[in-house]
Enzyme design. Structure first.
Site, PDB file in Angstrom:
ATOM      1  N   HIS A  69       0.839  -1.198   0.000  1.00  0.00           N
ATOM      2  CA  HIS A  69       0.000   0.000   0.000  1.00  0.00           C
ATOM      3  C   HIS A  69       0.873   1.247   0.000  1.00  0.00           C
ATOM      4  CE1 HIS A  69       1.138  -0.566   4.202  1.00  0.00           C
ATOM      5  NE2 HIS A  69       1.070   0.760   4.291  1.00  0.00           N
ATOM      6  N   THR A  71       0.807   4.641   2.003  1.00  0.00           N
ATOM      7  CA  THR A  71       0.183   5.359   3.124  1.00  0.00           C
ATOM      8  C   THR A  71      -0.034   6.826   2.736  1.00  0.00           C
ATOM      9  OG1 THR A  71       1.406   3.951   4.681  1.00  0.00           O
ATOM     10  CG2 THR A  71       0.451   5.984   5.568  1.00  0.00           C
ATOM     11  N   HIS A 153       5.094   6.579  -1.441  1.00  0.00           N
ATOM     12  CA  HIS A 153       5.858   5.376  -1.779  1.00  0.00           C
ATOM     13  C   HIS A 153       5.085   4.129  -1.369  1.00  0.00           C
ATOM     14  CE1 HIS A 153       6.406   5.834   2.502  1.00  0.00           C
ATOM     15  NE2 HIS A 153       6.641   4.524   2.536  1.00  0.00           N
TER      16      HIS A 153
HETATM   17  P1  2AM Z   1       5.059   2.917   5.192  1.00  0.00           P
HETATM   18  O1  2AM Z   1       4.014   3.841   4.702  1.00  0.00           O
HETATM   19  O2  2AM Z   1       6.421   3.312   4.800  1.00  0.00           O
HETATM   20  O3  2AM Z   1       4.830   1.488   4.757  1.00  0.00           O
HETATM   21  C1  2AM Z   1       1.705   1.158   9.559  1.00  0.00           C
HETATM   22  O4  2AM Z   1       2.864   1.226  10.333  1.00  0.00           O
HETATM   23  C2  2AM Z   1       1.891   1.909   8.263  1.00  0.00           C
HETATM   24  O5  2AM Z   1       1.981   3.311   8.507  1.00  0.00           O
HETATM   25  C3  2AM Z   1       3.119   1.529   7.488  1.00  0.00           C
HETATM   26  O6  2AM Z   1       2.712   1.394   6.170  1.00  0.00           O
HETATM   27  C4  2AM Z   1       4.103   2.648   7.755  1.00  0.00           C
HETATM   28  O7  2AM Z   1       5.082   2.946   6.807  1.00  0.00           O
HETATM   29  C5  2AM Z   1       3.207   3.814   8.029  1.00  0.00           C
HETATM   30  N1  2AM Z   1       3.764   4.669   9.078  1.00  0.00           N
HETATM   31  C6  2AM Z   1       4.132   4.299  10.332  1.00  0.00           C
HETATM   32  N2  2AM Z   1       4.522   5.360  11.057  1.00  0.00           N
HETATM   33  C7  2AM Z   1       4.421   6.440  10.251  1.00  0.00           C
HETATM   34  C8  2AM Z   1       4.678   7.833  10.410  1.00  0.00           C
HETATM   35  N3  2AM Z   1       5.120   8.335  11.560  1.00  0.00           N
HETATM   36  N4  2AM Z   1       4.458   8.644   9.355  1.00  0.00           N
HETATM   37  C9  2AM Z   1       4.017   8.154   8.202  1.00  0.00           C
HETATM   38  N5  2AM Z   1       3.748   6.852   7.981  1.00  0.00           N
HETATM   39  C10 2AM Z   1       3.947   5.995   8.986  1.00  0.00           C
END
Ligand code: 2AM
Length: 222
Positions: A69, A71, A153
Site C-alpha cells: 500500500h 500510506t 511510496h
Molecule cells: P510505510 O508507509 O512506509 O509502509 C503502519 O505502520 C503503516 O503506517 C506503514 O505502512 C508505515 O510505513 C506507516 N507509518 C508508520 N509510522 C508512520 C509515520 N510516523 N508517518 C508516516 N507513515 C507511517
C-alpha cells in the site's frame, strides 16, 4: 468510551489490488536479485555489511511487511498529529473506497529499506496531507522544501529491525540529493531503466515505463 470516539484507523492509504501486488512483488524481487549480481553494487557492499569482503543476499536481506500500500496519513488511531482533521476532509469521504491507478515511477534500495516511488496525480494529491513532507524534517532537513507528494511510496521490504516508516524517509533523502543537483552516479542501463548510485548504499532505478498499479483508497485498523 463511546464507540464513535475510537473510529480513526491506524492509517489511510491506497491498497494495491491483489493482481497488482503480485506484479509489483515480482518486479521488486527481480530488481534486488539483479542488483545483487552487479559489479557496481558489489563495489559498494560495505554500505550494507559494514565490512569489506562480506557478502549479502539481498533477496533475504529485506522482509516483506503485509499488504502492499501507499500510506497517505498515519493516524495511529487518532493519536498522530492532524489525524482527526485529515479524516474530516470531505475529499477523504468522497474518495473512500474508490479505485485509481498508482504510477510507480522508480524503485529504490538502501541498507534499511526497499521501496517504490509513487508519482501522484493532481486528483490523488487531494488525499495527500499537506504536512507529510514537513513532518519528516527532523530526519531529512530538506524534506519541507520538496513538492507535496514527494514522500509517496510503497514499502516493499525492510531490513531486520527497521520500521516501515523509514522507507519514505529514505526516498526523501534521495530526492533531496537530486534537488541539490546530484543526479547520482549512473552505473548501469538495466532492462527496466537507468540505475543510479547516491552514496551510502542508496540506489535508485528510474523506470522507463512506470508500473501502473490499480489501488483502492481505504484505511487499515489492524
Ligand atoms: P510505510 O508507509 O512506509 O509502509 C503502519 O505502520 C503503516 O503506517 C506503514 O505502512 C508505515 O510505513 C506507516 N507509518 C508508520 N509510522 C508512520 C509515520 N510516523 N508517518 C508516516 N507513515 C507511517
Amino acid at each position: 468510551a463511546p464507540l464513535l470516539e475510537v473510529s480513526l484507523p491506524l492509517y489511510f492509504g491506497w491498497f494495491l489490488l491483489s493482481s497488482a501486488q503480485d506484479k509489483v512483488k515480482c518486479m521488486a524481487l527481480d530488481f534486488v536479485k539483479t542488483l545483487d549480481t552487479l559489479d557496481a553494487f558489489k563495489k559498494h557492499l560495505m554500505d550494507f555489511t559494514g565490512k569489506a569482503e562480506a557478502e549479502v543476499d539481498l533477496e533475504h536481506y529485506f522482509k516483506a511487511k503485509g499488504a502492499l500500500h501507499c500510506t497517505t496519513k498515519f493516524c495511529n488511531y487518532g493519536k498522530a498529529d492532524g489525524a482527526k482533521e485529515y479524516a474530516q476532509n470531505p475529499a477523504i469521504k468522497d474518495f473512500y473506497g474508490s479505485v485509481s491507478e498508482l504510477s510507480l515511477s522508480a524503485l529504490f534500495v538502501t541498507p534499511r529499506t526497499v521501496g517504490a516511488r509513487v508519482s501522484l496525480t493532481e486528483e490523488q494529491l487531494q488525499l495527500w496531507p499537506a504536512d507529510a513532507e514537513k513532518e519528516a524534517e527532523s530526519a531529512v532537513p530538506a524534506a519541507a522544501s520538496l513538492p507535496p507528494g514527494s514522500r509517496a511510496h510503497v514499502t516493499l521490504g525492510c531490513a531486520d529491525g527497521v520500521e516501515p516508516v523509514q522507507t519514505g524517509l529514505d526516498l526523501l533523502e534521495i530526492l533531496a540529493l537530486q534537488q541539490e543537483g546530484q543526479q547520482g552516479e549512473t552505473v548501469e542501463e538495466m532492462e527496466l531503466g537507468g540505475l543510479a548510485y547516491y552514496g551510502a548504499g542508496r540506489w535508485l532505478l528510474s523506470l522507463r515505463e512506470p508500473i501502473v498499479a490499480p489501488a483502492c483508497f481505504s484505511s487499515y485498523y489492524g
